[in-house]
Design a protein around this motif. Structure first.
Motif, short mmCIF file in Angstrom:
data_model
loop_
_atom_site.label_atom_id
_atom_site.label_comp_id
_atom_site.label_asym_id
_atom_site.label_seq_id
_atom_site.Cartn_x
_atom_site.Cartn_y
_atom_site.Cartn_z
N GLU A 1 -12.55 7.42 -8.20
CA GLU A 1 -12.51 7.82 -9.62
C GLU A 1 -10.90 7.47 -9.99
O GLU A 1 -10.55 6.96 -11.07
CB GLU A 1 -12.61 9.11 -9.93
N VAL A 2 -9.81 7.81 -9.21
CA VAL A 2 -8.39 7.58 -9.42
C VAL A 2 -8.28 6.11 -9.50
O VAL A 2 -7.46 5.86 -10.51
CB VAL A 2 -7.59 8.19 -7.99
N VAL A 3 -8.80 5.29 -8.56
CA VAL A 3 -8.47 3.72 -8.71
C VAL A 3 -9.12 3.14 -9.95
O VAL A 3 -8.39 2.41 -10.54
CB VAL A 3 -8.97 3.12 -7.40
N ALA A 4 -10.26 3.61 -10.26
CA ALA A 4 -10.98 2.98 -11.43
C ALA A 4 -10.26 3.44 -12.75
O ALA A 4 -10.52 2.80 -13.70
CB ALA A 4 -12.50 3.58 -11.52
N LYS A 5 -9.45 4.49 -12.77
CA LYS A 5 -9.10 5.08 -14.06
C LYS A 5 -7.67 4.91 -14.31
O LYS A 5 -6.95 5.17 -15.31
CB LYS A 5 -9.16 6.64 -14.33
N THR A 6 -6.95 4.31 -13.13
CA THR A 6 -5.46 4.16 -13.03
C THR A 6 -5.31 2.56 -13.23
O THR A 6 -5.37 1.63 -12.65
CB THR A 6 -4.99 4.64 -11.77
N LYS A 7 -4.65 2.14 -14.75
CA LYS A 7 -4.17 0.85 -14.77
C LYS A 7 -2.73 0.91 -14.18
O LYS A 7 -1.94 1.55 -14.09
CB LYS A 7 -4.05 0.61 -16.14
N ASN A 8 -2.41 -0.63 -13.75
CA ASN A 8 -1.12 -0.93 -13.14
C ASN A 8 -0.66 -0.08 -12.06
O ASN A 8 0.56 0.66 -12.28
CB ASN A 8 -0.24 -0.97 -14.32
N CYS A 9 -1.39 0.17 -11.09
CA CYS A 9 -1.25 1.14 -9.71
C CYS A 9 0.20 0.65 -9.46
O CYS A 9 0.93 1.81 -9.06
CB CYS A 9 -2.04 1.01 -8.69
N GLU A 10 0.65 -0.30 -9.30
CA GLU A 10 1.85 -0.75 -8.55
C GLU A 10 3.02 -0.28 -9.52
O GLU A 10 4.25 -0.14 -9.15
CB GLU A 10 2.20 -2.33 -8.49
N GLU A 11 2.88 0.22 -10.57
CA GLU A 11 4.04 0.61 -11.25
C GLU A 11 3.88 2.26 -11.50
O GLU A 11 4.76 2.95 -11.99
CB GLU A 11 3.89 0.16 -12.94
N LYS A 12 2.96 2.88 -10.86
CA LYS A 12 2.79 4.26 -10.88
C LYS A 12 3.13 5.03 -9.45
O LYS A 12 2.87 4.41 -8.54
CB LYS A 12 1.21 4.65 -11.26
N ILE A 13 3.68 6.33 -9.78
CA ILE A 13 3.90 7.21 -8.63
C ILE A 13 2.62 7.95 -8.70
O ILE A 13 2.24 8.76 -9.65
CB ILE A 13 5.13 7.91 -8.86
N LEU A 14 2.22 8.36 -7.58
CA LEU A 14 0.77 8.96 -7.43
C LEU A 14 1.57 10.11 -6.51
O LEU A 14 2.20 10.17 -5.51
CB LEU A 14 -0.10 8.47 -6.60
N LYS B 1 -4.29 10.47 1.09
CA LYS B 1 -3.13 9.65 0.99
C LYS B 1 -3.50 8.21 1.56
O LYS B 1 -3.09 7.23 1.13
CB LYS B 1 -1.81 10.21 1.60
N GLU B 2 -4.19 8.22 2.72
CA GLU B 2 -4.21 6.86 3.56
C GLU B 2 -5.48 6.21 2.82
O GLU B 2 -5.30 4.93 2.89
CB GLU B 2 -4.87 7.16 5.13
N LYS B 3 -6.50 6.66 2.35
CA LYS B 3 -7.44 6.21 1.50
C LYS B 3 -6.82 5.44 0.31
O LYS B 3 -7.26 4.24 -0.10
CB LYS B 3 -8.68 7.17 1.43
N LEU B 4 -6.02 6.13 -0.50
CA LEU B 4 -5.46 5.71 -1.57
C LEU B 4 -4.41 4.42 -1.32
O LEU B 4 -4.53 3.32 -2.19
CB LEU B 4 -4.75 6.76 -2.30
N GLU B 5 -3.91 4.40 -0.03
CA GLU B 5 -2.96 3.36 0.35
C GLU B 5 -3.66 2.20 0.60
O GLU B 5 -3.33 0.98 0.35
CB GLU B 5 -2.03 3.74 1.47
N LYS B 6 -5.05 2.46 1.30
CA LYS B 6 -5.80 1.27 1.40
C LYS B 6 -6.42 0.57 0.15
O LYS B 6 -6.89 -0.62 -0.06
CB LYS B 6 -6.81 1.52 2.39
N ALA B 7 -6.71 1.53 -0.84
CA ALA B 7 -7.69 1.17 -2.12
C ALA B 7 -6.77 0.69 -3.18
O ALA B 7 -7.19 -0.28 -3.95
CB ALA B 7 -8.11 2.45 -2.83
N ALA B 8 -5.41 0.89 -2.98
CA ALA B 8 -4.38 0.60 -4.32
C ALA B 8 -3.11 0.38 -3.86
O ALA B 8 -2.69 0.94 -2.83
CB ALA B 8 -4.66 1.19 -5.47
N ASN B 9 -2.33 -0.53 -4.61
CA ASN B 9 -0.87 -0.63 -4.15
C ASN B 9 -0.08 0.20 -5.14
O ASN B 9 0.62 -0.19 -6.14
CB ASN B 9 -0.65 -2.19 -4.22
N PHE B 10 -0.05 1.64 -4.97
CA PHE B 10 0.77 2.39 -5.78
C PHE B 10 2.33 2.20 -5.63
O PHE B 10 2.49 2.07 -4.26
CB PHE B 10 0.30 3.78 -5.57
N LYS B 11 3.16 2.38 -6.39
CA LYS B 11 4.36 2.41 -6.30
C LYS B 11 5.09 3.35 -5.33
O LYS B 11 6.07 3.14 -4.28
CB LYS B 11 5.26 2.61 -7.74
N ASP B 12 4.63 4.59 -5.27
CA ASP B 12 4.88 5.46 -4.22
C ASP B 12 3.90 6.84 -4.20
O ASP B 12 3.14 6.79 -5.20
CB ASP B 12 6.17 6.10 -4.71
#
Length: 279
Positions: free
Chosen positions: A217-230, A245-256
């Motif tokens: 749900e997080v990945v689907a609803k978050t645009k421009n993950c690389e610009e977002k701090i989670l 945290k590990e699952k999110l790091e694998k699923a998307a490239n968040f800024k932090d």
């Protein structure tokens, strides 16, 4: 010191924020039967969770008084910002607005703005970080307000609870639904509406599957993950938070991505084992 950021205690401050003179907290108060505690540095999460588990009654929270906010607004800072948990969930926002009105009657030369986070917990933390980012960039007061309002409009909050007891006790879930969900080990994946209310996004059988659905749900609803701090907040379950945290790091490239343990109010609602995400 040109600015100050006051966050009600539903927002978990990072260690560096707690030691930063630009930040202050407005404490809520918590009650479980005859056990009363102020949600500040004295909060004992282990003892609080034990009492919540043993009590048949719903734990309660009391928002900071207007006077508490007025005290927090004091100081040399010209620009003061308050961040409160969603006005759909608490009276903290209205209390801060009244405190602002009363304070400005005798301090007309100060700028004060109250942000309704339309979120809670680490959602408030991220908003406070955004305010500081804007202030440190040298933005004017009104421009900071506009930029942070835009940020709030794009923010999302998600959570999964180990137990539905608190939601059942405070009337947000019927006894029958809570019992059925508990018997079948069904974990709802919850989120926030644009107005700051709570909604159910999906559900899964078992905590691990629910956490996986929440990540989706997080990945689907978050645009421009690389610009977002989670941000991730957990209630007494650091290993579970690390897994998310590990699952999110694998699923998307968040800024932090950073992780915090819940403070008092968030511990009340997340309950033992709950995980909250904001981005």
């Amino acid at each position: 010191m040109s600015y100050k950021i006051v966050v009600d205690s539903c927002g978990e401050l990072k260690p560096e924020q707690k030691s930063d003179i630009h930040f202050a907290s407005a404490s809520l108060e918590l009650d479980v039967d005859d056990y009363h505690v102020v949600d500040d540095e004295s909060f004992d999460q282990k003892e609080f969770l034990r009492r919540v588990k043993e009590s048949p009654n719903c734990p309660k929270s009391t928002c900071p008084s207007p006077e508490r906010y007025m005290t927090a607004f004091e100081g040399e800072a010209q620009n003061v910002y308050a961040v409160t948990l969603s006005s759909r969930l608490s009276g903290s926002y209205n209390s801060a607005e009244l405190g602002k009105k009363l304070y400005l009657e005798e301090n007309e030369n100060k700028n004060i703005h109250v942000f309704d986070s339309k979120s809670a917990s680490i959602g408030e933390t991220l908003i406070a970080m955004k305010i500081q980012e804007c202030e440190e960039a040298g933005m004017e007061f009104q421009d900071v307000v506009k930029e942070v309002d835009r940020y709030i409009e794009t923010q999302h909050t998600f959570f999964v609870l180990e137990t539905l007891d608190t939601l059942r006790k405070n009337g947000r879930l019927s006894n029958l639904k809570a019992l059925v969900a508990g018997a079948l080990n069904i974990k709802p994946v919850m989120g926030s509406t644009p107005e700051g209310a709570i909604c159910q996004l999906s559900q899964a059988r078992g905590m691990n599957k629910a956490l996986e659905k929440m990540v989706q749900e997080v990945v689907a609803k978050t645009k421009n993950c690389e610009e977002k701090i989670l941000a991730i907040a957990h209630c007494n379950c650091p290993q579970r938070a690390a897994l998310v945290k590990e699952k999110l790091e694998k699923a998307a490239n968040f800024k932090d991505i950073f992780v915090l343990d819940t403070a008092g109010v968030s511990s009340l609602y997340a309950n033992d084992g709950g995980v909250i995400i904001a981005c």
